[in-house]
Design an enzyme around this catalytic site. Structure first.
Site, short mmCIF file in Angstrom:
data_model
loop_
_atom_site.label_atom_id
_atom_site.label_comp_id
_atom_site.label_asym_id
_atom_site.label_seq_id
_atom_site.Cartn_x
_atom_site.Cartn_y
_atom_site.Cartn_z
N ASP A 5 37.17 3.87 -4.61
CA ASP A 5 36.44 2.97 -5.22
C ASP A 5 34.75 3.11 -5.02
OD1 ASP A 5 35.31 0.05 -5.46
OD2 ASP A 5 37.55 -0.66 -5.26
N ASP B 206 32.42 6.74 -8.48
CA ASP B 206 32.08 6.04 -9.81
C ASP B 206 33.05 6.64 -10.95
OD1 ASP B 206 30.78 5.00 -11.82
OD2 ASP B 206 28.83 5.89 -11.52
N SER C 23 39.68 -3.66 -3.71
CA SER C 23 39.56 -5.13 -3.84
C SER C 23 40.61 -5.71 -4.70
CB SER C 23 38.14 -5.36 -4.73
OG SER C 23 38.12 -6.58 -5.13
N TYR D 276 34.44 -6.78 -22.64
CA TYR D 276 35.97 -6.56 -21.89
C TYR D 276 37.00 -6.52 -23.00
CZ TYR D 276 38.95 -7.46 -18.25
OH TYR D 276 40.00 -7.49 -17.17
N ALA D 277 36.97 -7.40 -23.88
CA ALA D 277 38.42 -7.26 -24.57
C ALA D 277 38.30 -6.04 -25.51
CB ALA D 277 38.27 -8.40 -25.62
N ALA D 278 37.23 -5.50 -25.90
CA ALA D 278 37.15 -4.24 -26.79
C ALA D 278 37.44 -3.15 -25.75
CB ALA D 278 36.04 -4.06 -27.38
N SER D 279 36.99 -2.97 -24.59
CA SER D 279 37.45 -1.97 -23.66
C SER D 279 38.73 -2.05 -23.17
CB SER D 279 36.41 -2.19 -22.31
OG SER D 279 36.82 -3.33 -21.43
P1 NAP Z 1 38.13 -6.83 -8.69
O1 NAP Z 1 38.66 -7.49 -7.30
O2 NAP Z 1 36.70 -6.94 -9.03
O3 NAP Z 1 38.21 -5.21 -8.14
C1 NAP Z 1 37.80 -4.23 -9.00
C2 NAP Z 1 37.21 -3.14 -8.22
O4 NAP Z 1 36.81 -2.02 -9.05
C3 NAP Z 1 36.15 -3.59 -7.29
O5 NAP Z 1 36.37 -3.20 -5.99
C4 NAP Z 1 35.07 -2.66 -8.08
O6 NAP Z 1 33.99 -2.70 -6.92
C5 NAP Z 1 35.64 -1.40 -8.40
N1 NAP Z 1 34.67 -0.76 -9.24
C6 NAP Z 1 33.80 -1.47 -10.28
N2 NAP Z 1 33.18 -0.42 -10.73
C7 NAP Z 1 33.85 0.70 -10.51
C8 NAP Z 1 33.20 2.08 -10.71
N3 NAP Z 1 32.26 2.37 -11.62
N4 NAP Z 1 33.74 2.99 -10.05
C9 NAP Z 1 34.75 2.71 -9.04
N5 NAP Z 1 35.16 1.79 -8.69
C10 NAP Z 1 34.62 0.60 -9.44
O7 NAP Z 1 39.06 -6.87 -9.99
P2 NAP Z 1 40.45 -7.39 -10.29
O8 NAP Z 1 40.72 -8.68 -10.66
O9 NAP Z 1 41.25 -6.75 -8.83
O10 NAP Z 1 40.88 -6.32 -11.27
C11 NAP Z 1 41.39 -4.89 -11.21
C12 NAP Z 1 41.80 -4.45 -12.91
O11 NAP Z 1 42.47 -5.20 -13.39
C13 NAP Z 1 40.60 -4.45 -13.52
O12 NAP Z 1 40.38 -3.13 -14.53
C14 NAP Z 1 40.55 -5.56 -14.38
O13 NAP Z 1 39.90 -5.46 -15.48
C15 NAP Z 1 42.03 -5.94 -14.50
N6 NAP Z 1 42.40 -7.26 -14.87
C16 NAP Z 1 42.28 -8.14 -13.99
C17 NAP Z 1 42.71 -9.52 -14.33
C18 NAP Z 1 42.37 -10.48 -13.63
O14 NAP Z 1 42.81 -11.89 -13.74
N7 NAP Z 1 41.74 -10.42 -12.21
C19 NAP Z 1 43.28 -9.57 -15.43
C20 NAP Z 1 43.49 -8.74 -16.53
C21 NAP Z 1 43.07 -7.40 -16.03
P3 NAP Z 1 32.67 -3.64 -6.88
O15 NAP Z 1 33.32 -4.89 -6.59
O16 NAP Z 1 31.62 -3.07 -6.24
O17 NAP Z 1 32.02 -3.79 -8.51
#
Ligand code: NAP
Length: 251
Positions: free
Chosen positions: A40, A64, A19, A159-162
């Site tokens: 994923d 996972d 994703s 989230y911020a803490a993580s």
């Molecule tokens: P996303 O579209 O929700 O993609 C995250 C992916 O990780 C999803 O496919 C999700 O599956 C999967 N996932 C969740 N829990 C998991 C697990 N336990 N094991 C394996 N896969 C898992 O989010 P994104 O925006 O692309 O974010 C990607 C990363 O960038 C994340 O770490 C996020 O915190 C970070 N980030 C994003 C932003 C932003 O503005 N988008 C900003 C800063 C940082 P499900 O959909 O089934 O949960």
């Protein structure tokens, strides 16, 4: 399309590759010549990413990241399938469960720390162990933090803490793994359009977009391009760094 194939033949593991930002990273690394293992918990999403990649020996795999056994199985499957460990690892799996501090449940706090921080720990450790055990260690680990881990954000105490933890983990890994020529860096995205931010109310997104000096929210490709640089030898003297990809937000 990339001008150079900076990652020709490099085996890359991307968690959260099914994703958003993770998918864009899979595409970018494959465009640079990498073989990509897309991992994923969303197997349908990972398969969709696989379909969109340029030709190569790529594979979609379930994981996972919060479960040590699942991560161990993933790394073992990659070793069995490719007869070598991944030399590029991008920890992009992540979740949000937003709630104000005064209302946040213990379950929501634990769940977000489990995926974002413990998941990054487990995958980083497993990949680093596989690399150190190989004949020719060396590699690049890229962890997805967030600018929110630096400055905090309303409703995102978990989230911020993580994400602050991810940055500290990366710097420590960089210090410990440098002797094996394994680099570890963190990307701190700002607000990037993805299924994760689709959950944020439009008026909040508009507010943040108005605060961005470059005048727009980010796209997954903005992050993927930086990730490809950190994965490649072009960043060979960079480790323990945090690179903000925010359009200038919060500078
Ligand atoms: P996303 O579209 O929700 O993609 C995250 C992916 O990780 C999803 O496919 C999700 O599956 C999967 N996932 C969740 N829990 C998991 C697990 N336990 N094991 C394996 N896969 C898992 O989010 P994104 O925006 O692309 O974010 C990607 C990363 O960038 C994340 O770490 C996020 O915190 C970070 N980030 C994003 C932003 C932003 O503005 N988008 C900003 C800063 C940082 P499900 O959909 O089934 O949960």
């Amino acid at each position: 399309m990339a001008a150079h194939l900076r990652l020709r033949g490099a085996l890359s593991l991307v968690t959260g590759g099914g994703s958003g930002i993770g998918r864009a990273i899979c595409v970018r690394l494959a465009q640079e010549g990498a073989v990509v293992a897309i991992a994923d918990c969303d197997e349908v999403g990972a398969a969709k990413t696989l379909q969109g990649l340029p030709p190569g020996d790529h594979e979609a795999l379930p994981v996972d990241v919060g479960c040590a056994k699942s991560v161990g199985d993933l790394v073992a499957r990659i070793q069995a399938r490719y007869s070598r460990p991944a030399t590029v690892c991008v920890n992009c799996a992540g979740i949000t469960m937003d709630e104000f501090l005064l209302k946040q449940s213990e379950e929501a706090f634990d769940a977000v720390l489990r995926v974002n921080l413990k998941g990054t720990f487990l995958v980083t450790q497993a990949v680093a162990r596989a690399l150190v055990a190989s004949n020719a260690p060396g590699g690049s680990i890229i962890n997805m933090g967030s600018v929110v881990g630096k400055v905090g954000n309303l409703g995102q105490v978990n989230y911020a803490a993580s994400k602050a933890g991810v940055e500290a983990l990366s710097k420590t890994a960089a210090k410990e793994l440098a002797r094996y020529n394994i680099r570890c860096n963190t990307i701190l995205p700002g607000f990037i359009r993805s299924p994760m931010t689709d959950k944020v109310p439009q008026k909040v997104l508009d507010k943040f977009a108005a605060m961005v000096p470059l005048g727009r929210l980010g796209e997954p490709e903005d992050v993927a391009d930086v990730c490809a640089f950190l994965a490649s030898e072009d960043s060979r003297y960079i480790t323990g760094a945090s690179v903000e990809v925010t359009g200038g937000l919060f500078i």
